[in-house]
Scaffold this motif. Structure first.
Motif, PDB file in Angstrom:
ATOM      1  N   THR A  92      -3.581   1.880  -3.311  1.00  0.00           N
ATOM      2  CA  THR A  92      -2.436   2.725  -3.631  1.00  0.00           C
ATOM      3  C   THR A  92      -1.840   3.315  -2.347  1.00  0.00           C
ATOM      4  OG1 THR A  92      -1.730   4.598  -4.953  1.00  0.00           O
ATOM      5  CG2 THR A  92      -3.977   4.701  -4.140  1.00  0.00           C
ATOM      6  N   ASN A  93      -0.525   3.396  -2.299  1.00  0.00           N
ATOM      7  CA  ASN A  93       0.218   3.952  -1.167  1.00  0.00           C
ATOM      8  C   ASN A  93       0.332   3.012   0.048  1.00  0.00           C
ATOM      9  OD1 ASN A  93       1.712   6.371  -0.815  1.00  0.00           O
ATOM     10  ND2 ASN A  93       0.384   6.923   0.881  1.00  0.00           N
ATOM     11  N   ALA A  94      -0.087   1.755  -0.111  1.00  0.00           N
ATOM     12  CA  ALA A  94      -0.031   0.813   1.021  1.00  0.00           C
ATOM     13  C   ALA A  94       1.409   0.427   1.380  1.00  0.00           C
ATOM     14  CB  ALA A  94      -0.834  -0.446   0.686  1.00  0.00           C
ATOM     15  N   GLY A  95       2.338   0.654   0.434  1.00  0.00           N
ATOM     16  CA  GLY A  95       3.739   0.295   0.694  1.00  0.00           C
ATOM     17  C   GLY A  95       4.195  -0.909  -0.120  1.00  0.00           C
ATOM     18  N   LYS A  96       3.497  -1.206  -1.206  1.00  0.00           N
ATOM     19  CA  LYS A  96       3.809  -2.392  -2.026  1.00  0.00           C
ATOM     20  C   LYS A  96       5.227  -2.326  -2.599  1.00  0.00           C
ATOM     21  CE  LYS A  96       0.260  -1.411  -4.663  1.00  0.00           C
ATOM     22  NZ  LYS A  96      -0.258  -0.256  -3.904  1.00  0.00           N
ATOM     23  N   SER A  97       5.560  -1.193  -3.172  1.00  0.00           N
ATOM     24  CA  SER A  97       6.884  -1.078  -3.808  1.00  0.00           C
ATOM     25  C   SER A  97       7.990  -1.073  -2.753  1.00  0.00           C
ATOM     26  CB  SER A  97       6.951   0.196  -4.657  1.00  0.00           C
ATOM     27  OG  SER A  97       5.910   0.189  -5.616  1.00  0.00           O
ATOM     28  N   THR A  98       7.734  -0.433  -1.626  1.00  0.00           N
ATOM     29  CA  THR A  98       8.712  -0.440  -0.529  1.00  0.00           C
ATOM     30  C   THR A  98       8.968  -1.879  -0.101  1.00  0.00           C
ATOM     31  OG1 THR A  98       7.792   1.686   0.205  1.00  0.00           O
ATOM     32  CG2 THR A  98       9.198   0.518   1.773  1.00  0.00           C
ATOM     33  N   LEU A  99       7.904  -2.660  -0.001  1.00  0.00           N
ATOM     34  CA  LEU A  99       8.049  -4.062   0.410  1.00  0.00           C
ATOM     35  C   LEU A  99       8.808  -4.874  -0.642  1.00  0.00           C
ATOM     36  CD1 LEU A  99       7.498  -6.465   2.265  1.00  0.00           C
ATOM     37  CD2 LEU A  99       5.271  -6.740   1.145  1.00  0.00           C
ATOM     38  N   VAL A 138       0.165   9.122  -3.947  1.00  0.00           N
ATOM     39  CA  VAL A 138      -0.566   7.936  -4.417  1.00  0.00           C
ATOM     40  C   VAL A 138      -0.269   7.681  -5.898  1.00  0.00           C
ATOM     41  CG1 VAL A 138      -2.436   8.197  -2.735  1.00  0.00           C
ATOM     42  CG2 VAL A 138      -2.645   9.269  -5.005  1.00  0.00           C
ATOM     43  N   GLN A 139      -0.603   6.469  -6.333  1.00  0.00           N
ATOM     44  CA  GLN A 139      -0.488   6.072  -7.750  1.00  0.00           C
ATOM     45  C   GLN A 139       0.907   6.290  -8.330  1.00  0.00           C
ATOM     46  OE1 GLN A 139      -3.835   7.768  -9.923  1.00  0.00           O
ATOM     47  NE2 GLN A 139      -5.151   7.300  -8.185  1.00  0.00           N
ATOM     48  N   THR A 140       1.889   5.843  -7.599  1.00  0.00           N
ATOM     49  CA  THR A 140       3.268   5.975  -8.074  1.00  0.00           C
ATOM     50  C   THR A 140       3.604   4.878  -9.090  1.00  0.00           C
ATOM     51  OG1 THR A 140       3.888   6.920  -5.959  1.00  0.00           O
ATOM     52  CG2 THR A 140       5.691   6.090  -7.326  1.00  0.00           C
ATOM     53  N   THR A 141       3.310   3.633  -8.731  1.00  0.00           N
ATOM     54  CA  THR A 141       3.629   2.527  -9.641  1.00  0.00           C
ATOM     55  C   THR A 141       2.612   2.500 -10.780  1.00  0.00           C
ATOM     56  OG1 THR A 141       4.509   1.319  -7.773  1.00  0.00           O
ATOM     57  CG2 THR A 141       4.050   0.024  -9.767  1.00  0.00           C
ATOM     58  N   ARG A 142       3.116   2.401 -12.010  1.00  0.00           N
ATOM     59  CA  ARG A 142       2.212   2.514 -13.165  1.00  0.00           C
ATOM     60  C   ARG A 142       2.119   1.236 -13.990  1.00  0.00           C
ATOM     61  NH1 ARG A 142       3.768   8.562 -15.423  1.00  0.00           N
ATOM     62  NH2 ARG A 142       2.476   9.666 -13.897  1.00  0.00           N
ATOM     63  N   ILE A 192       3.228  -1.099  10.640  1.00  0.00           N
ATOM     64  CA  ILE A 192       2.913  -1.366  12.043  1.00  0.00           C
ATOM     65  C   ILE A 192       3.682  -0.446  12.981  1.00  0.00           C
ATOM     66  CG2 ILE A 192       2.270  -3.804  11.670  1.00  0.00           C
ATOM     67  CD1 ILE A 192       5.031  -4.542  12.881  1.00  0.00           C
ATOM     68  N   ASP A 193       4.681   0.250  12.444  1.00  0.00           N
ATOM     69  CA  ASP A 193       5.402   1.225  13.270  1.00  0.00           C
ATOM     70  C   ASP A 193       4.532   2.427  13.612  1.00  0.00           C
ATOM     71  OD1 ASP A 193       6.443   3.400  10.847  1.00  0.00           O
ATOM     72  OD2 ASP A 193       5.985   1.363  10.235  1.00  0.00           O
ATOM     73  N   LEU A 194       3.388   2.563  12.939  1.00  0.00           N
ATOM     74  CA  LEU A 194       2.584   3.781  13.107  1.00  0.00           C
ATOM     75  C   LEU A 194       1.384   3.631  14.047  1.00  0.00           C
ATOM     76  CD1 LEU A 194       2.557   5.069   9.403  1.00  0.00           C
ATOM     77  CD2 LEU A 194       3.978   5.862  11.294  1.00  0.00           C
TER      78      LEU A 194
HETATM   79  N1  LIG Z   1       5.827   4.551   8.337  1.00  0.00           N
HETATM   80  C1  LIG Z   1       5.877   3.689   7.327  1.00  0.00           C
HETATM   81  N2  LIG Z   1       5.790   4.143   6.074  1.00  0.00           N
HETATM   82  C2  LIG Z   1       5.838   3.230   5.073  1.00  0.00           C
HETATM   83  C3  LIG Z   1       5.965   1.838   5.310  1.00  0.00           C
HETATM   84  N3  LIG Z   1       5.977   1.212   4.126  1.00  0.00           N
HETATM   85  C4  LIG Z   1       5.867   2.165   3.170  1.00  0.00           C
HETATM   86  N4  LIG Z   1       5.793   3.386   3.741  1.00  0.00           N
HETATM   87  C5  LIG Z   1       5.679   4.685   3.073  1.00  0.00           C
HETATM   88  O1  LIG Z   1       4.435   4.717   2.379  1.00  0.00           O
HETATM   89  C6  LIG Z   1       4.551   5.516   1.191  1.00  0.00           C
HETATM   90  C7  LIG Z   1       4.072   4.721  -0.008  1.00  0.00           C
HETATM   91  O2  LIG Z   1       4.975   3.664  -0.249  1.00  0.00           O
HETATM   92  P1  LIG Z   1       5.040   2.933  -1.668  1.00  0.00           P
HETATM   93  O3  LIG Z   1       5.904   1.744  -1.483  1.00  0.00           O
HETATM   94  O4  LIG Z   1       5.365   3.900  -2.752  1.00  0.00           O
HETATM   95  O5  LIG Z   1       3.510   2.475  -1.793  1.00  0.00           O
HETATM   96  P2  LIG Z   1       2.788   1.687  -2.992  1.00  0.00           P
HETATM   97  O6  LIG Z   1       1.780   0.790  -2.361  1.00  0.00           O
HETATM   98  O7  LIG Z   1       3.792   1.061  -3.874  1.00  0.00           O
HETATM   99  O8  LIG Z   1       2.038   2.876  -3.717  1.00  0.00           O
HETATM  100  P3  LIG Z   1       1.509   2.992  -5.269  1.00  0.00           P
HETATM  101  O9  LIG Z   1       2.566   2.499  -6.171  1.00  0.00           O
HETATM  102  O10 LIG Z   1       1.276   4.464  -5.394  1.00  0.00           O
HETATM  103  O11 LIG Z   1       0.232   2.202  -5.318  1.00  0.00           O
HETATM  104  C8  LIG Z   1       6.021   5.925   1.095  1.00  0.00           C
HETATM  105  O12 LIG Z   1       6.153   7.229   1.609  1.00  0.00           O
HETATM  106  C9  LIG Z   1       6.721   4.905   1.976  1.00  0.00           C
HETATM  107  O13 LIG Z   1       7.930   5.364   2.558  1.00  0.00           O
HETATM  108  C10 LIG Z   1       6.058   1.396   6.683  1.00  0.00           C
HETATM  109  O14 LIG Z   1       6.169   0.235   6.993  1.00  0.00           O
HETATM  110  N5  LIG Z   1       5.995   2.376   7.632  1.00  0.00           N
END
Ligand SMILES: Nc1nc2c(ncn2[C@@H]2O[C@H](COP(=O)(O)OP(=O)(O)OP(=O)(O)O)[C@@H](O)[C@H]2O)c(=O)[nH]1
Ligand SMILES: [Mg+2]
Length: 303
Positions: A18-25, A41-45, A126-128
């Motif tokens: 959770t929070n790895a950035g899956k939905s952002t990707l 965490v645990q945003t996507t349900r 990877i920006d971090l």
């Molecule tokens: N700095 C940085 N932050 C990122 C990156 N990708 C995602 N994030 C941040 O990481 C957080 C979680 O992103 P989500 O896309 O919601 O993550 P998720 O894996 O879908 O999370 P769940 O649905 O909760 O499992 C958000 O605040 C995003 O903005 C990235 O490449 N760099």
């Protein structure tokens, strides 16, 4: 749907902690917001499809809930949805936040081994971190698991995403397309609208409160002048939570509703009249029939 024999189509499951950035990707890969994101965490349900076409290939991405150890009935349906996507897919993208302790991946990697599917390691954010850290991390992961390939990306800053998309599109098997060319997601508009409101609630509320709430679109009315009237219920579990969500003289709910309304208007390209009310629905997270009503549980799994 395309009937041409020259088309290709396949599924790509995006999984990971959770929070790895899956939905952002997934949003970046699709080029539109099809799934909500948050720093919590645990945003996507639930599983949400995001669809992209590259030349003759239709790539169907499955955004999934994060992998974690579930406790409640609701959490179990979330994690089950993530694993179900891995069984249904052609390719798995295992997304990893590069700041996380690699040993936390062990359990998921062990279970993925048994699936016999190609798994791509996607090191995200990877920006971090410095580049040396990334190379060491990639080596350590590849010593643990036979990844098909490793990518290093920043989903948030859209780095490395177009290369990943092109590679995935080239791997799609020959098949008719499963969706019309212009379809971006499988989420019906009323569910998407509920998700947008939930994103704003997640953003504004703290600690445990976001996990105690669910949003349901109760009514949806399109007027002759093109305006939309959307009424939604925010379910919470306790009266005390309702008081917090509503805020002093209704101020918090009003602010959240305003933000959601602006976004919904942009999304649907018309004026939206959004009505939110908060209802106490005790133990909704434990009631599987209720989860099915909220489209968070597959009704056929209830038997
Ligand atoms: N700095 C940085 N932050 C990122 C990156 N990708 C995602 N994030 C941040 O990481 C957080 C979680 O992103 P989500 O896309 O919601 O993550 P998720 O894996 O879908 O999370 P769940 O649905 O909760 O499992 C958000 O605040 C995003 O903005 C990235 O490449 N760099
Ligand atoms: Mg997500």
């Amino acid at each position: 749907m395309s009937e041409s024999p020259n088309t290709r189509c396949g599924f790509v499951a995006v999984v990971g902690a959770t929070n790895a950035g899956k939905s952002t990707l997934v949003n970046q890969l699709v080029g539109a917001k099809v799934t909500i994101t948050s720093r919590k965490v645990q945003t996507t349900r639930r599983r949400i499809l995001g669809i992209q076409v590259v030349d003759d290939a239709q790539v169907i991405f499955m955004d999934t809930p994060g992998l974690f150890t579930p406790k409640t009935a609701f959490e179990k349906t979330m994690v089950k949805a993530a694993w179900a996507a891995m069984y249904d897919t052609d390719i798995i993208l295992f997304l990893w936040d590069v700041r996380m302790d690699i040993t936390k991946a062990d359990k998921a990697l062990r279970r993925m081994e048994g699936l016999g599917k190609p798994v791509y390691l996607i090191l995200n954010k990877i920006d971090l971190v410095p580049r040396e850290t990334l190379l060491a991390l990639a080596a350590a992961f590849n010593a643990k698991f036979a990844f098909e390939k490793t990518y290093m990306i920043s989903a948030l800053f859209n780095q490395g995403v177009s290369d990943l998309l092109a590679d995935l599109a080239s791997l799609m098997p020959a098949s008719p397309w499963h969706f019309p060319e212009d379809q971006l997601s499988d989420l019906p508009q009323r569910l998407l609208a509920a998700e947008i409101t939930r994103e704003h609630l997640f953003d504004r509320l703290h600690q445990e409160l976001p996990y105690s709430l669910a949003v349901e679109t109760e009514s949806w009315e399109a007027f002759d002048n093109g305006d939309l009237r959307i009424a939604q219920v925010v379910h919470v579990e306790k009266q005390a939570q309702k008081i917090i969500v509503v805020g002093k003289s209704g101020a918090r709910l009003k602010a959240i509703g305003q933000q959601a309304r602006v976004e919904l208007s942009e999304l649907f390209g018309c004026k939206v009249h959004l009505f939110l009310h908060v209802r106490v629905t005790p133990r909704w997270r434990e009631d599987r029939t209720y989860l099915a009503d909220l489209c968070l549980e597959d009704p056929k799994d209830l038997k």
